[in-house]
Design an enzyme around this catalytic site. Structure first.
Site, mmCIF file in Angstrom:
data_model
loop_
_atom_site.group_PDB
_atom_site.id
_atom_site.type_symbol
_atom_site.label_atom_id
_atom_site.label_comp_id
_atom_site.label_asym_id
_atom_site.label_seq_id
_atom_site.Cartn_x
_atom_site.Cartn_y
_atom_site.Cartn_z
ATOM 1 N N HIS A 31 11.466 -12.165 9.691
ATOM 2 C CA HIS A 31 10.557 -11.601 10.371
ATOM 3 C C HIS A 31 9.981 -12.822 11.264
ATOM 4 O O HIS A 31 9.447 -13.719 10.893
ATOM 5 C CB HIS A 31 9.424 -11.211 9.472
ATOM 6 C CG HIS A 31 9.857 -10.059 8.343
ATOM 7 N ND1 HIS A 31 10.101 -8.881 8.762
ATOM 8 C CD2 HIS A 31 10.230 -10.111 7.192
ATOM 9 C CE1 HIS A 31 10.616 -8.178 7.591
ATOM 10 N NE2 HIS A 31 10.368 -9.016 6.668
ATOM 11 N N ALA B 20 5.286 -10.207 2.267
ATOM 12 C CA ALA B 20 6.467 -11.128 2.869
ATOM 13 C C ALA B 20 6.391 -11.853 3.887
ATOM 14 O O ALA B 20 7.240 -12.402 4.372
ATOM 15 C CB ALA B 20 7.637 -10.070 2.906
ATOM 16 N N ASN C 129 5.925 -1.934 5.575
ATOM 17 C CA ASN C 129 4.924 -2.721 4.917
ATOM 18 C C ASN C 129 4.526 -3.876 5.913
ATOM 19 O O ASN C 129 3.694 -4.137 6.139
ATOM 20 C CB ASN C 129 5.511 -3.249 3.705
ATOM 21 C CG ASN C 129 5.464 -2.426 2.517
ATOM 22 O OD1 ASN C 129 4.553 -1.567 2.245
ATOM 23 N ND2 ASN C 129 6.511 -2.348 1.594
HETATM 24 N N1 LIG Z 1 3.653 -6.255 1.519
HETATM 25 C C1 LIG Z 1 5.008 -6.458 1.392
HETATM 26 O O1 LIG Z 1 5.225 -7.217 2.401
HETATM 27 C C2 LIG Z 1 5.744 -5.895 0.394
HETATM 28 C C3 LIG Z 1 6.933 -6.503 0.048
HETATM 29 C C4 LIG Z 1 7.888 -6.021 -0.817
HETATM 30 C C5 LIG Z 1 7.656 -4.962 -1.599
HETATM 31 N N2 LIG Z 1 6.621 -4.279 -1.249
HETATM 32 C C6 LIG Z 1 6.213 -3.053 -1.922
HETATM 33 O O2 LIG Z 1 5.805 -3.099 -3.128
HETATM 34 C C7 LIG Z 1 6.118 -2.097 -3.750
HETATM 35 C C8 LIG Z 1 6.739 -2.293 -5.299
HETATM 36 O O3 LIG Z 1 7.851 -3.210 -4.986
HETATM 37 P P1 LIG Z 1 8.838 -3.569 -6.115
HETATM 38 O O4 LIG Z 1 10.144 -4.294 -5.676
HETATM 39 O O5 LIG Z 1 8.050 -4.034 -7.427
HETATM 40 O O6 LIG Z 1 9.491 -2.210 -6.382
HETATM 41 P P2 LIG Z 1 10.148 -1.861 -7.896
HETATM 42 O O7 LIG Z 1 10.926 -0.249 -7.508
HETATM 43 O O8 LIG Z 1 10.849 -2.757 -8.657
HETATM 44 O O9 LIG Z 1 9.056 -1.242 -9.127
HETATM 45 C C9 LIG Z 1 8.174 -0.270 -8.804
HETATM 46 C C10 LIG Z 1 7.351 0.289 -9.828
HETATM 47 O O10 LIG Z 1 6.322 1.181 -9.551
HETATM 48 C C11 LIG Z 1 6.494 2.449 -10.219
HETATM 49 N N3 LIG Z 1 5.952 3.398 -9.569
HETATM 50 C C12 LIG Z 1 6.422 4.092 -8.426
HETATM 51 N N4 LIG Z 1 5.793 4.937 -7.844
HETATM 52 C C13 LIG Z 1 4.540 5.084 -8.787
HETATM 53 C C14 LIG Z 1 3.560 6.025 -8.887
HETATM 54 N N5 LIG Z 1 3.288 6.930 -7.935
HETATM 55 N N6 LIG Z 1 2.755 5.829 -9.980
HETATM 56 C C15 LIG Z 1 2.961 4.988 -10.968
HETATM 57 N N7 LIG Z 1 4.215 4.008 -11.091
HETATM 58 C C16 LIG Z 1 4.878 4.088 -9.869
HETATM 59 C C17 LIG Z 1 8.173 2.382 -10.468
HETATM 60 O O11 LIG Z 1 8.379 3.295 -11.648
HETATM 61 C C18 LIG Z 1 8.379 0.975 -10.651
HETATM 62 O O12 LIG Z 1 8.106 0.576 -12.172
HETATM 63 C C19 LIG Z 1 6.980 -1.206 -3.250
HETATM 64 O O13 LIG Z 1 6.093 -0.096 -2.600
HETATM 65 C C20 LIG Z 1 7.333 -2.070 -1.961
HETATM 66 O O14 LIG Z 1 7.386 -1.487 -0.623
HETATM 67 C C21 LIG Z 1 5.580 -4.673 -0.188
#
Ligand SMILES: NC(=O)c1ccc[n+]([C@@H]2O[C@H](COP(=O)([O-])OP(=O)(O)OC[C@H]3O[C@@H](n4cnc5c(N)ncnc54)[C@H](O)[C@@H]3O)[C@@H](O)[C@H]2O)c1
Length: 261
Positions: free
Chosen positions: A214, A118, A184
């Site tokens: 941010h 992000a 993150n």
């Molecule tokens: N780096 C960044 O700036 C940034 C920004 C946004 C989101 N993220 C991260 O990205 C990740 C995904 O975000 P999203 O919006 O797609 O989430 P989401 O909740 O829409 O989807 C997450 C998916 O991962 C699956 N999952 C969770 N834990 C799991 C595991 N241990 N093994 C297998 N599958 C698993 C869930 O069942 C779901 O299908 C999150 O951890 C979020 O914090 C990072």
């Protein structure tokens, strides 16, 4: 490239759409999800254990699931010699986990890719770091209710906040512990720049804020920079900035294009 995904949510959906639109370059072999994931968000099978995912012999596994998924699966994937792209970068706030992943990558001869998520400007901060950085700060501003449930606001009446209020000031490491949902961005800035204990973080509850904002500042021998990101939420997950999914798509394109920007 043959890809494996970990995750079947908002970010996976965007990655799946991009790969389907560029099937000359990318094929998603399968996605690993939790037992609660019953229907794939793409046109590929959903599996529920790591051996089933790795049986497809992907060139790269993209983690878009959770910090728990990073801890559970990424070291084994790296050790097997397969590259990993990690979006739940908050996992790197834990030194032991980070060291374990780096060790596994060395053992397997594999790489860990971390897209900017992000945020913007991490390329410039990591370039500037070469000559040393004097200071890097991150100031995140969100509506009060966006902070609810975090250990860092236990006992704070967020509904009573009527003007911009600093709810946390400290290091990126402390911020990641007290506000795990902000981990993150704190960890990404820290990794690009001067580390978890030197990066200063300020978190603000602002009733007038509509998006997540941010503001990154850095200065050093290179000069100064100030980056202000106001990211729209994902239509499928209000906690995720849509830009984070686009940053994975961009990172994939960089791996396959001849003109690499
Ligand atoms: N780096 C960044 O700036 C940034 C920004 C946004 C989101 N993220 C991260 O990205 C990740 C995904 O975000 P999203 O919006 O797609 O989430 P989401 O909740 O829409 O989807 C997450 C998916 O991962 C699956 N999952 C969770 N834990 C799991 C595991 N241990 N093994 C297998 N599958 C698993 C869930 O069942 C779901 O299908 C999150 O951890 C979020 O914090 C990072």
């Amino acid at each position: 490239m043959k890809l494996g995904l970990i995750g079947n949510g908002a970010i996976a959906r965007v990655v799946a759409g991009h790969c389907a639109a560029h099937s000359d370059r990318f094929e998603i072999a399968a996605a690993l999800g939790l037992e609660t994931d019953v229907e794939s968000v793409g046109a590929y099978p959903l599996v529920h254990d790591l051996p089933s995912l790795m049986s497809h012999h992907p060139d790269l596994v993209i983690e878009c699931a959770s910090q728990a998924a990073v801890a559970a699966h990424c070291a084994a994937i790296l050790k097997s010699g397969c590259d990993v792209m990690i979006i739940s970068v908050g996992a790197f706030a834990a030194d032991e986990l980070r060291q374990g992943l780096e060790r596994a990558a060395h053992q397997g001869g594999a790489k860990i890719y971390i897209p900017p998520g992000a945020l913007a400007g991490l390329d410039a901060i990591s370039a500037a770091r070469t000559d040393g950085l004097d200071e890097v700060t991150l100031r995140t501003r969100k509506p009060p209710k966006a902070w609810s449930g975090a250990p860092g606001v236990e006992g704070v009446d967020l509904d009573a906040i009527t003007e911009p209020t600093v709810i946390f000031s400290g290091t990126a490491r402390e911020a990641a512990q007290a506000f795990p949902k902000n981990a993150n961005v704190a960890a990404a800035v820290a990794l690009a720049g001067i580390g978890m204990d030197q990066t200063r973080v300020e978190l603000i509850a602002d009733p007038a804020a509509s998006r997540n904002n941010h503001l990154i500042t850095a200065h050093g021998p290179f000069g100064r920079l100030k980056i202000d990101v106001e990211a729209e939420p994902s239509p499928h997950n209000p906690k995720t900035s849509h830009l984070a999914a686009l940053s994975i798509v961009r990172a994939l394109d960089r791996l396959t294009e001849v003109l690499v920007l």
